[in-house]
Design a protein around this motif. Structure first.
Motif, short mmCIF file in Angstrom:
data_model
loop_
_atom_site.label_atom_id
_atom_site.label_comp_id
_atom_site.label_asym_id
_atom_site.label_seq_id
_atom_site.Cartn_x
_atom_site.Cartn_y
_atom_site.Cartn_z
N GLY A 49 0.92 -1.18 0.03
CA GLY A 49 0.06 0.04 -0.11
C GLY A 49 0.78 1.26 0.01
O GLY A 49 0.45 2.16 -0.71
N GLU A 50 2.09 1.18 0.73
CA GLU A 50 2.79 2.43 0.95
C GLU A 50 3.29 2.82 -0.46
O GLU A 50 3.83 3.67 -1.02
N GLU A 51 3.86 1.48 -1.18
CA GLU A 51 4.50 1.50 -2.42
C GLU A 51 3.47 2.12 -3.50
O GLU A 51 3.77 2.95 -4.29
N LEU A 52 2.15 1.67 -3.43
CA LEU A 52 1.29 2.28 -4.31
C LEU A 52 0.76 3.57 -4.33
O LEU A 52 0.56 4.62 -4.92
N ALA A 53 0.84 4.08 -2.76
CA ALA A 53 0.50 5.43 -2.40
C ALA A 53 1.48 6.35 -3.22
O ALA A 53 1.37 7.41 -4.01
N LYS A 54 2.76 5.98 -2.98
CA LYS A 54 3.98 6.67 -3.85
C LYS A 54 3.90 6.97 -5.19
O LYS A 54 4.19 7.84 -5.89
N VAL A 55 3.28 5.51 -6.01
CA VAL A 55 3.29 5.71 -7.52
C VAL A 55 2.02 6.78 -7.62
O VAL A 55 2.26 7.58 -8.40
N CYS A 56 0.94 6.68 -6.88
CA CYS A 56 -0.09 7.58 -7.12
C CYS A 56 0.30 9.23 -6.90
O CYS A 56 -0.09 9.79 -7.81
N ARG A 57 1.18 9.32 -5.85
CA ARG A 57 1.64 10.75 -5.36
C ARG A 57 2.72 11.15 -6.73
O ARG A 57 2.57 12.41 -7.26
N ARG A 58 3.61 10.20 -7.11
CA ARG A 58 4.38 10.48 -8.23
C ARG A 58 3.71 11.03 -9.59
O ARG A 58 4.05 12.06 -10.31
N ARG A 59 2.72 10.07 -10.05
CA ARG A 59 1.89 10.20 -11.02
C ARG A 59 1.11 11.64 -10.86
O ARG A 59 0.82 12.47 -11.99
N LEU A 60 0.35 12.15 -9.69
CA LEU A 60 -0.33 13.27 -9.62
C LEU A 60 0.80 14.49 -9.54
O LEU A 60 0.37 15.33 -10.35
N GLU A 61 2.10 14.38 -9.05
CA GLU A 61 3.00 15.48 -9.21
C GLU A 61 3.21 15.65 -10.43
O GLU A 61 3.49 16.84 -11.02
N GLY A 62 3.63 14.56 -11.31
CA GLY A 62 3.88 14.55 -12.67
C GLY A 62 2.98 15.45 -13.47
O GLY A 62 3.20 16.13 -14.36
N ALA A 63 1.57 15.02 -13.23
CA ALA A 63 0.61 15.66 -13.95
C ALA A 63 0.22 16.96 -13.53
O ALA A 63 0.09 17.82 -14.56
N ARG A 64 0.55 17.48 -12.48
CA ARG A 64 0.67 18.77 -11.89
C ARG A 64 1.61 19.63 -12.78
O ARG A 64 1.59 20.52 -13.15
N ALA A 65 2.90 19.08 -12.53
CA ALA A 65 3.99 19.71 -13.20
C ALA A 65 3.80 19.95 -14.70
O ALA A 65 4.00 20.96 -15.20
N ARG A 66 3.30 18.73 -15.54
CA ARG A 66 2.60 19.04 -16.83
C ARG A 66 1.59 19.99 -17.01
O ARG A 66 1.60 20.89 -17.89
N LEU A 67 0.68 20.27 -16.14
CA LEU A 67 -0.38 21.37 -16.13
C LEU A 67 0.22 22.64 -16.21
O LEU A 67 -0.31 23.70 -16.76
N ASP A 68 0.94 22.70 -14.85
CA ASP A 68 1.54 24.09 -14.75
C ASP A 68 2.52 24.63 -15.62
O ASP A 68 2.28 25.82 -16.16
N ALA A 69 3.17 23.59 -16.31
CA ALA A 69 3.94 23.96 -17.63
C ALA A 69 3.06 24.41 -18.74
O ALA A 69 3.39 25.40 -19.53
N SER A 70 2.09 23.88 -18.91
CA SER A 70 1.28 23.99 -20.12
C SER A 70 0.56 25.47 -19.80
O SER A 70 0.42 26.29 -20.99
N LEU A 71 -0.09 25.67 -18.74
CA LEU A 71 -0.52 26.91 -18.38
C LEU A 71 0.56 28.02 -18.57
O LEU A 71 0.30 29.29 -18.85
N ALA A 72 1.67 27.88 -17.99
CA ALA A 72 2.75 28.95 -18.09
C ALA A 72 2.97 29.11 -19.65
O ALA A 72 3.34 30.24 -19.85
N ALA A 73 3.13 28.21 -20.52
CA ALA A 73 3.29 28.44 -21.88
C ALA A 73 2.20 29.11 -22.38
O ALA A 73 2.44 30.05 -23.36
N GLU A 74 0.95 28.84 -21.90
CA GLU A 74 -0.08 29.69 -22.66
C GLU A 74 0.03 30.80 -22.14
O GLU A 74 -0.22 31.76 -23.00
N ARG A 75 0.18 31.31 -20.95
CA ARG A 75 0.23 32.60 -20.44
C ARG A 75 1.41 33.43 -21.18
O ARG A 75 1.12 34.45 -21.51
N ALA A 76 2.56 32.74 -21.52
CA ALA A 76 3.66 33.26 -21.92
C ALA A 76 3.56 33.55 -23.52
O ALA A 76 3.87 34.91 -24.00
N ALA A 77 2.50 32.72 -24.20
CA ALA A 77 2.06 33.02 -25.46
C ALA A 77 1.07 34.09 -25.72
O ALA A 77 1.19 35.13 -26.44
N GLU A 78 0.27 34.48 -24.51
CA GLU A 78 -0.62 35.53 -24.66
C GLU A 78 -0.04 36.78 -24.39
O GLU A 78 -0.18 37.82 -24.93
#
Length: 91
Positions: free
Chosen positions: A50-79
């Motif tokens: 369970g601890e291992e799976l929770a880490k996987v979930c956390r890493r996946r969510l952190e990666g998704a957050r980073a991609r979302l933040d990068a996309s939003l930053a790129a969009e803002r920069a383009a605007e």
């Protein structure tokens, strides 16, 4: 260790797990722990998994957050570039 709860080689298994798969397996681990009726050894193995799976979930969510933040930053920069760059005939 009980079948289905082993952690041997889980590093490569974790890399292959998607968020949904890890979450679903984590839910099953929690159900089994809450239901009780397992030996101490099996309970510890389930907890570790369970601890291992929770880490996987956390890493996946952190990666998704980073991609979302990068996309939003790129969009803002383009605007900002469009707004600050001016158009033809602005001289």
């Amino acid at each position: 260790m009980a079948a289905g709860t082993g952690t041997a080689g889980s590093g490569t298994d974790e890399a292959a797990l998607g968020y949904e798969q890890a979450r679903d397996e984590l839910i099953e681990v929690v159900r089994r722990l809450e239901a009780g009726g397992t030996s101490l050894e099996e309970s510890l193995a389930l907890w570790e998994r369970g601890e291992e799976l929770a880490k996987v979930c956390r890493r996946r969510l952190e990666g998704a957050r980073a991609r979302l933040d990068a996309s939003l930053a790129a969009e803002r920069a383009a605007e900002e570039a469009e707004g600050a760059g001016g158009g033809p005939g602005d001289e």
